[in-house]
Design a protein around this motif. Structure first.
Motif, mmCIF file in Angstrom:
data_model
loop_
_atom_site.group_PDB
_atom_site.id
_atom_site.type_symbol
_atom_site.label_atom_id
_atom_site.label_comp_id
_atom_site.label_asym_id
_atom_site.label_seq_id
_atom_site.Cartn_x
_atom_site.Cartn_y
_atom_site.Cartn_z
ATOM 1 N N GLY A 83 0.806 -1.216 0.000
ATOM 2 C CA GLY A 83 0.000 0.000 0.000
ATOM 3 C C GLY A 83 0.840 1.267 0.000
ATOM 4 N N TRP A 86 -0.466 4.143 -2.287
ATOM 5 C CA TRP A 86 -1.651 4.776 -1.704
ATOM 6 C C TRP A 86 -1.244 5.690 -0.545
ATOM 7 C CZ3 TRP A 86 -6.005 1.863 1.408
ATOM 8 C CH2 TRP A 86 -7.128 2.695 1.491
ATOM 9 N N LEU A 244 -8.547 0.302 4.028
ATOM 10 C CA LEU A 244 -9.583 0.065 3.013
ATOM 11 C C LEU A 244 -10.979 0.217 3.623
ATOM 12 C CD1 LEU A 244 -8.255 -3.122 1.137
ATOM 13 C CD2 LEU A 244 -8.389 -0.806 0.216
ATOM 14 N N LEU A 281 -7.980 4.353 -5.668
ATOM 15 C CA LEU A 281 -7.334 3.552 -6.710
ATOM 16 C C LEU A 281 -7.921 3.874 -8.082
ATOM 17 C CD1 LEU A 281 -6.067 0.017 -6.428
ATOM 18 C CD2 LEU A 281 -7.494 0.532 -8.359
ATOM 19 N N PHE A 304 1.566 -0.255 -10.564
ATOM 20 C CA PHE A 304 1.361 -0.059 -9.126
ATOM 21 C C PHE A 304 -0.120 -0.087 -8.744
ATOM 22 C CE2 PHE A 304 5.535 1.743 -9.908
ATOM 23 C CZ PHE A 304 6.275 1.157 -8.887
HETATM 24 P P1 A3P Z 1 -2.871 -5.474 -5.367
HETATM 25 O O1 A3P Z 1 -1.755 -5.977 -6.233
HETATM 26 O O2 A3P Z 1 -3.287 -6.481 -4.339
HETATM 27 O O3 A3P Z 1 -4.021 -4.941 -6.124
HETATM 28 P P2 A3P Z 1 2.612 -0.804 -3.295
HETATM 29 O O4 A3P Z 1 2.059 0.528 -3.541
HETATM 30 O O5 A3P Z 1 3.251 -0.964 -1.941
HETATM 31 O O6 A3P Z 1 3.480 -1.250 -4.420
HETATM 32 O O7 A3P Z 1 1.381 -1.805 -3.226
HETATM 33 C C1 A3P Z 1 0.625 -2.106 -4.377
HETATM 34 C C2 A3P Z 1 -0.728 -2.597 -3.936
HETATM 35 O O8 A3P Z 1 -1.502 -1.482 -3.478
HETATM 36 C C3 A3P Z 1 -1.486 -3.217 -5.104
HETATM 37 O O9 A3P Z 1 -2.305 -4.242 -4.527
HETATM 38 C C4 A3P Z 1 -2.294 -2.034 -5.600
HETATM 39 O O10 A3P Z 1 -3.421 -2.377 -6.362
HETATM 40 C C5 A3P Z 1 -2.671 -1.359 -4.286
HETATM 41 N N1 A3P Z 1 -2.978 0.056 -4.442
HETATM 42 C C6 A3P Z 1 -2.351 0.971 -5.223
HETATM 43 N N2 A3P Z 1 -2.932 2.159 -5.140
HETATM 44 C C7 A3P Z 1 -3.975 2.028 -4.298
HETATM 45 C C8 A3P Z 1 -4.990 2.926 -3.823
HETATM 46 N N3 A3P Z 1 -5.026 4.176 -4.229
HETATM 47 N N4 A3P Z 1 -5.893 2.430 -2.967
HETATM 48 C C9 A3P Z 1 -5.853 1.148 -2.545
HETATM 49 N N5 A3P Z 1 -4.943 0.250 -2.963
HETATM 50 C C10 A3P Z 1 -4.000 0.686 -3.833
#
Ligand code: A3P
Length: 344
Positions: A83, A86, A244, A281, A304
Motif C-alpha cells: 500500500g 496509496w 480500506l 485507486l 502499481f
Molecule cells: P494489489 O496488487 O493487491 O491490487 P505498493 O504501492 O506498496 O506497491 O502496493 C501495491 C498494492 O496497493 C497493489 O495491490 C495495488 O493495487 C494497491 N494500491 C495501489 N494504489 C492504491 C490505492 N489508491 N488504494 C488502494 N490500494 C491501492
C-alpha cells in the motif's frame, strides 16, 4: 530460474553483514546470494534481511552518507506491495493541502505519479542527485522500503538527535505475496527477463524463506510495529486492510500524527473525503500519467495499481499454500504480541 540455485545457502554461508552500512561491501565482499526472485540478485544483509544487491552496494550507503534528515521530515515506510503508493498519495495530499487543495484541477497528483511526488530513499537517492532531495521544500514526505534496523540513527533518532516521524503501512502476508508475485512477473517481463519458472509456488517457497527483497516480510513488519509501540509519537503503524475499511478515519489519524489536523472549516468543506477521493485507486489509475508514464527507474506507473482489495490471495493460492505461509508466519511471530489482520 528454479534451476538456478542460490550461490550459497544462508545457513551455511558467511554471517550476514552487520555494520557499518556504508562499508558493507568492503567488509564482506560476498554475503549469501539469491538469484531466483527476478529481476535483481539479492544479498542477505544485517539482521537476516534479503536486499537487492544494488541496495546493499548503493541505496543503503547513500541513505547513510548523503541524506540529511530534518525534524519536519515524514518518512513513509513499508514492505513492498503493502500500500506504499496509496500511502504516498494520502500523506502527500494531506501534508500539502494548504498549497495544493485536493479539489485543485492542477493538483500535483493529477499530473505526477505518487512515486514522483514522494521519492524513495534507499532506491533513488544517490551521491549525484542528493541536491534534488535537499531542494525539496519542508515539510518533506519521503519513502523507504528499508527495514527499521537499517535506517540511520539520524532518521530513527539516537543520542541528541530527535529523528523523523515515520508512518508504516503493513499488509497481510498472503496478499502481500500475491501482489508482489504478480508485480514482479510483470516488471521482469518488461525487462525481457524469462519468468516462466517464477510460479506462485516458487514465489511462495522463497517468500516463506524470507528470500525476497526486504524479506522476511514479517520481520520487516515486526520491527516497525515494535517501534510504534515503544515510540507512538514517532512511529505510526497502519494496516492496509483497515485503511480500506475506513479511509477517512485513517486520513484524520495520519494528519494528527504529522501535526496538521483538519480544522472545523476543512471538515465542513469535506476536505478529508476530497483527499480520499483524489487518492482512490480508481481515480489514480485513470490519470493519464499513471496509465502511460513510468518511474525514473523505468517501471510502468500502471503496474502499481491493480485490484486493491483484501483477500485476493485466494484467487492465486491453494488452501494448502495459504496454510504453509500462515504457519511460517505464526511460528515466527510466536510470543511477540503482534498479529496480522486476517483476510480469510
Ligand atoms: P494489489 O496488487 O493487491 O491490487 P505498493 O504501492 O506498496 O506497491 O502496493 C501495491 C498494492 O496497493 C497493489 O495491490 C495495488 O493495487 C494497491 N494500491 C495501489 N494504489 C492504491 C490505492 N489508491 N488504494 C488502494 N490500494 C491501492
Amino acid at each position: 530460474m528454479a534451476s538456478r540455485q542460490p550461490e550459497d545457502d544462508a545457513q551455511e554461508g558467511p554471517e550476514p553483514v552487520t555494520t557499518p552500512h556504508a562499508d558493507a561491501v568492503k567488509i564482506i565482499p560476498s554475503p549469501p546470494l539469491e538469484t531466483r526472485w527476478p529481476p535483481f540478485a539479492l544479498r542477505r544483509y544485517a539482521g537476516g534481511f534479503w536486499l537487492p544487491e544494488v541496495t546493499v552496494k548503493e541505496g543503503l550507503p547513500a541513505v547513510h552518507s548523503c541524506f540529511v534528515p530534518r525534524p519536519s521530515d515524514v518518512i513513509l515506510a513499508s514492505f513492498p506491495k503493502s500500500g506504499t503508493t496509496w500511502l504516498k498519495a494520502l500523506a502527500f495530499a494531506t501534508l500539502k493541502r494548504s498549497t495544493h487543495p485536493p479539489s485543485d484541477g492542477n493538483h500535483p497528483l493529477r499530473h505526477r505519479s505518487p512515486h514522483e511526488c514522494v521519492r524513495f530513499l534507499g532506491i533513488e537517492l544517490n551521491d549525484k542527485n542528493k541536491d534534488e532531495f535537499e531542494a525539496l521544500p519542508s515539510p518533506r514526505v519521503l519513502a523507504t522500503h528499508l527495514p527499521y534496523s537499517l535506517l540511520p540513527g539520524s532518521i530513527t533518532g539516537d543520542g541528541e538527535r530527535s529523528g523523523c516521524r515515520i508512518m508504516y503501512v503493513c499488509r497481510e502476508p498472503k496478499d502481500a505475496l500475491v501482489s508482489y508475485w504478480l508485480f514482479t512477473r510483470k516488471a521482469a517481463l518488461a525487462r525481457g527477463v524469462n519468468v516462466r519458472s517464477f510460479t506462485i509456488q516458487e514465489a511462495l517457497e522463497l517468500f516463506c524463506d524470507g528470500r525476497c527483497p526486504g524479506g522476511p516480510q514479517w520481520q520487516h513488519v515486526l520491527q516497525y510495529w515494535e517501534e510504534s509501540v515503544s515510540r507512538p509519537d514517532k512511529v505510526l503503524f497502519l494496516r492496509y486492510e483497515e485503511m480500506l475499511l475506513e479511509p477517512e478515519m485513517h486520513v484524520r489519524k495520519l494528519a494528527k500524527f504529522i501535526g496538521c489536523e483538519f480544522s472545523g472549516v476543512e471538515e465542513e468543506g469535506e476536505v478529508v473525503s476530497a483527499i480520499v477521493e483524489l487518492c482512490s485507486l480508481g481515480k489514480l489509475r485513470d490519470m493519464e500519467v499513471n496509465r502511460n508514464g513510468s518511474t525514473r527507474l523505468g517501471t510502468k506507473n500502471e503496474s502499481f495499481f491493480r485490484k486493491g482489495v483484501a483477500g485476493d490471495w485466494s484467487n492465486h493460492m491453494t488452501p494448502e499454500m495459504a496454510q504453509r505461509l500462515d504457519k511460517v508466519v505464526d511460528d515466527a511471530l510466536q510470543g511477540t504480541g503482534f498479529a496480522f489482520s486476517s483476510t480469510t
